[in-house]
Design an enzyme around this catalytic site. Structure first.
Site, PDB file in Angstrom:
ATOM      1  N   SER A 129      -0.775   7.315   6.760  1.00 61.91           N
ATOM      2  CA  SER A 129      -1.730   8.340   7.192  1.00 61.91           C
ATOM      3  C   SER A 129      -3.102   8.011   6.607  1.00 61.91           C
ATOM      4  O   SER A 129      -3.213   7.195   5.681  1.00 61.91           O
ATOM      5  CB  SER A 129      -1.253   9.704   6.668  1.00 61.91           C
ATOM      6  N   GLY A 130      -4.125   8.634   7.148  1.00 55.87           N
ATOM      7  CA  GLY A 130      -5.450   8.638   6.528  1.00 55.87           C
ATOM      8  C   GLY A 130      -6.013   7.286   6.164  1.00 55.87           C
ATOM      9  O   GLY A 130      -5.853   6.300   6.892  1.00 55.87           O
TER      10      GLY A 130
ATOM     11  N   TYR B 256      -5.695  18.937  -9.315  1.00 55.50           N
ATOM     12  CA  TYR B 256      -5.946  17.716  -8.530  1.00 55.50           C
ATOM     13  C   TYR B 256      -7.047  16.874  -9.205  1.00 55.50           C
ATOM     14  O   TYR B 256      -6.891  15.662  -9.352  1.00 55.50           O
ATOM     15  CB  TYR B 256      -6.356  18.097  -7.104  1.00 55.50           C
TER      16      TYR B 256
ATOM     17  N   ILE C 149       0.847  -1.199   0.000  1.00 55.68           N
ATOM     18  CA  ILE C 149       0.000   0.000   0.000  1.00 55.68           C
ATOM     19  C   ILE C 149       0.877   1.242   0.000  1.00 55.68           C
ATOM     20  O   ILE C 149       1.747   1.382   0.865  1.00 55.68           O
ATOM     21  CB  ILE C 149      -0.931   0.056   1.238  1.00 55.68           C
ATOM     22  N   THR C 150       0.649   2.143  -0.950  1.00 57.63           N
ATOM     23  CA  THR C 150       1.362   3.430  -0.907  1.00 57.63           C
ATOM     24  C   THR C 150       0.502   4.431  -0.147  1.00 57.63           C
ATOM     25  O   THR C 150      -0.720   4.280  -0.057  1.00 57.63           O
ATOM     26  CB  THR C 150       1.682   3.967  -2.322  1.00 57.63           C
ATOM     27  N   GLY C 151       1.148   5.440   0.413  1.00 57.95           N
ATOM     28  CA  GLY C 151       0.409   6.410   1.235  1.00 57.95           C
ATOM     29  C   GLY C 151      -0.207   5.710   2.429  1.00 57.95           C
ATOM     30  O   GLY C 151      -1.332   5.990   2.837  1.00 57.95           O
ATOM     31  N   ALA C 152       0.567   4.794   3.016  1.00 54.72           N
ATOM     32  CA  ALA C 152       0.031   3.931   4.084  1.00 54.72           C
ATOM     33  C   ALA C 152       0.332   4.467   5.476  1.00 54.72           C
ATOM     34  O   ALA C 152       0.015   3.803   6.461  1.00 54.72           O
ATOM     35  CB  ALA C 152       0.612   2.522   3.939  1.00 54.72           C
TER      36      ALA C 152
HETATM   37  N1  NAP Z   1      -9.449  12.842   2.111  1.00 55.51           N
HETATM   38  C1  NAP Z   1     -10.354  12.919   1.141  1.00 55.51           C
HETATM   39  O1  NAP Z   1     -11.430  13.536   1.287  1.00 55.51           O
HETATM   40  C2  NAP Z   1     -10.113  12.220  -0.174  1.00 55.51           C
HETATM   41  C3  NAP Z   1     -11.169  12.213  -1.115  1.00 55.51           C
HETATM   42  C4  NAP Z   1     -10.976  11.572  -2.327  1.00 55.51           C
HETATM   43  C5  NAP Z   1      -9.765  10.946  -2.591  1.00 55.51           C
HETATM   44  N2  NAP Z   1      -8.761  10.989  -1.673  1.00 55.51           N
HETATM   45  C6  NAP Z   1      -7.491  10.318  -2.014  1.00 55.51           C
HETATM   46  O2  NAP Z   1      -7.167   9.421  -0.970  1.00 55.51           O
HETATM   47  C7  NAP Z   1      -5.755   9.152  -0.993  1.00 55.51           C
HETATM   48  C8  NAP Z   1      -5.225   9.177   0.432  1.00 55.51           C
HETATM   49  O3  NAP Z   1      -5.431  10.456   0.978  1.00 55.51           O
HETATM   50  P1  NAP Z   1      -5.831  10.718   2.502  1.00 55.51           P
HETATM   51  O4  NAP Z   1      -7.126  11.439   2.486  1.00 55.51           O
HETATM   52  O5  NAP Z   1      -5.704   9.486   3.310  1.00 55.51           O
HETATM   53  O6  NAP Z   1      -4.723  11.835   2.873  1.00 55.51           O
HETATM   54  P2  NAP Z   1      -3.442  11.826   3.846  1.00 55.51           P
HETATM   55  O7  NAP Z   1      -3.864  11.523   5.231  1.00 55.51           O
HETATM   56  O8  NAP Z   1      -2.788  13.133   3.580  1.00 55.51           O
HETATM   57  O9  NAP Z   1      -2.551  10.632   3.282  1.00 55.51           O
HETATM   58  C9  NAP Z   1      -1.812  10.765   2.093  1.00 55.51           C
HETATM   59  C10 NAP Z   1      -0.706   9.747   2.066  1.00 55.51           C
HETATM   60  O10 NAP Z   1       0.101   9.966   0.893  1.00 55.51           O
HETATM   61  C11 NAP Z   1       1.465  10.077   1.310  1.00 55.51           C
HETATM   62  N3  NAP Z   1       2.243  10.978   0.457  1.00 55.51           N
HETATM   63  C12 NAP Z   1       2.008  12.279   0.179  1.00 55.51           C
HETATM   64  N4  NAP Z   1       2.985  12.781  -0.576  1.00 55.51           N
HETATM   65  C13 NAP Z   1       3.873  11.774  -0.787  1.00 55.51           C
HETATM   66  C14 NAP Z   1       5.106  11.662  -1.466  1.00 55.51           C
HETATM   67  N5  NAP Z   1       5.668  12.699  -2.099  1.00 55.51           N
HETATM   68  N6  NAP Z   1       5.743  10.476  -1.463  1.00 55.51           N
HETATM   69  C15 NAP Z   1       5.220   9.410  -0.800  1.00 55.51           C
HETATM   70  N7  NAP Z   1       4.066   9.451  -0.139  1.00 55.51           N
HETATM   71  C16 NAP Z   1       3.394  10.620  -0.120  1.00 55.51           C
HETATM   72  C17 NAP Z   1       1.396  10.651   2.714  1.00 55.51           C
HETATM   73  O11 NAP Z   1       2.601  10.431   3.405  1.00 55.51           O
HETATM   74  P3  NAP Z   1       2.879  11.178   4.817  1.00 55.51           P
HETATM   75  O12 NAP Z   1       2.222  10.321   5.864  1.00 55.51           O
HETATM   76  O13 NAP Z   1       4.359  11.207   4.915  1.00 55.51           O
HETATM   77  O14 NAP Z   1       2.267  12.546   4.731  1.00 55.51           O
HETATM   78  C18 NAP Z   1       0.224   9.868   3.274  1.00 55.51           C
HETATM   79  O15 NAP Z   1       0.631   8.587   3.704  1.00 55.51           O
HETATM   80  C19 NAP Z   1      -5.150  10.196  -1.937  1.00 55.51           C
HETATM   81  O16 NAP Z   1      -4.874   9.589  -3.180  1.00 55.51           O
HETATM   82  C20 NAP Z   1      -6.268  11.216  -2.113  1.00 55.51           C
HETATM   83  O17 NAP Z   1      -6.195  11.863  -3.365  1.00 55.51           O
HETATM   84  C21 NAP Z   1      -8.908  11.604  -0.461  1.00 55.51           C
END
Ligand code: NAP
Length: 279
Positions: free
Chosen positions: A13-14, A162, A8-11
């Protein structure tokens, strides 16, 4: 998910972290890709608590850089020569235009190219019956790709760029599903809903202010937001389903722009060239 390996990438947080822990609880071994060592350690501790028997790992990479996408893919295949599920999930929104060392606009690089490159390099290691799940978004609604300005040099608005990157996620899934048809590996993508995560906190400027204001009012919890990822990664209900866009664990219809097969192929060809991955 007992004994299965999930990347899982972005694993860290969130929704990515919540999905990782949920899948670990179901018995999976998790390779949680992060970029910050402290957050990666914290995620690793949660994974070990959820499933102490598995050899979880949290390799680090800055997924906005092509060299890092390639390096981490090689590291992952060393850690796990056979993968059951890949979840492409790392993503962000940037208030101002930034350009990576590869000359790519950073949203496009992180949100689209990392999905494309990591999937391309891990695909030969994904087992028959394996699944590729990509986190897209309903933010693609209203977005159109301008192939003459994919790097958004002419006009830049964080939300709009975005949205385009999330349209890329759906087009990528569509073309990927077409290409791997019959291989026994499936590819689906999803909208998690509007989720209260750290998303937007680091976007800067008005974006961070806007996200901070609306999150407490309309956003669902990360646990709720992660459900469709877990569903697509693990549920027998979607066995054999491929090329779909899901919301609340059900198939949903993306915009006509996201169903344009010619655009999907064109984006694939351009991404291949930009990634330097050959034919
Ligand atoms: N939140 C929403 O309402 C929402 C709605 C629709 C879609 N999404 C999508 O859901 C996905 C996850 O987002 P989330 O809401 O869970 O946000 P989040 O809490 O900000 O998590 C984002 C994750 O991506 C990682 N990341 C960011 N920049 C990176 C980089 N340069 N290299 C490697 N990893 C990186 C972050 O790492 P760090 O932990 O180091 O920051 C974190 O693990 C994203 O693709 C977003 O577009 C979110």
């Amino acid at each position: 998910m007992q004994g299965k390996t999930v990347v899982i990438t972005g694993a860290t947080s969130g929704i990515g972290e919540v999905a990782a822990v949920a899948l670990a609880r179901q018995g999976a071994r998790i390779l949680a890709v992060g970029r910050d060592s402290k957050r990666a350690e914290s995620t690793l501790a949660k994974l070990r608590a959820a499933n102490p028997d598995a050899q979880h790992a949290a390799p680090l990479a800055d997924l906005s850089r092509l060299a890092e996408m390639k390096r981490i893919s090689a590291e992952i295949t060393r850690l796990a020569p056979e993968i059951d599920v890949l979840v492409n999930n790392a993503g962000a929104l940037f208030n101002t235009r930034q350009v990576t060392e590869d000359g790519l606009e950073k949203t496009f690089a992180l949100n689209h190219m990392s999905y494309f490159v990591v999937t391309g390099l891990l695909l030969p290691h994904i087992k028959r019956g394996g699944r590729i799940v990509s986190t897209a978004s309903d933010a693609h609604r209203g977005a159109r790709l301008d192939f003459d300005d994919l790097q958004c040099e002419r006009r830049y608005s964080g939300f709009s760029v975005y949205g385009k990157s999330k349209l890329c996620n759906i087009l990528f899934t569509r073309e990927l599903a077409r290409r791997i048809q019959g291989s026994g590996v499936s590819a689906n993508c999803l909208h998690p809903g509007f989720v209260a995560t750290r998303f937007g906190d680091q976007s800067g400027g008005l974006v961070s202010v806007a996200v901070r204001l609306v999150k407490p009012v309309g956003a669902i919890s990360p646990e709720e937001g992660a459900k469709t990822i877990v569903h697509l990664a693990a549920s027998p209900e979607v066995e054999g389903e491929s090329g779909g866009y899901y919301y609340k664990c059900k198939p949903a219809t993306p915009t006509p722009e996201a169903q344009n097969d010619a655009d999907a192929k064109r984006l694939w060809d351009i991404s291949t060239r930009l990634a330097g991955l050959g034919a």
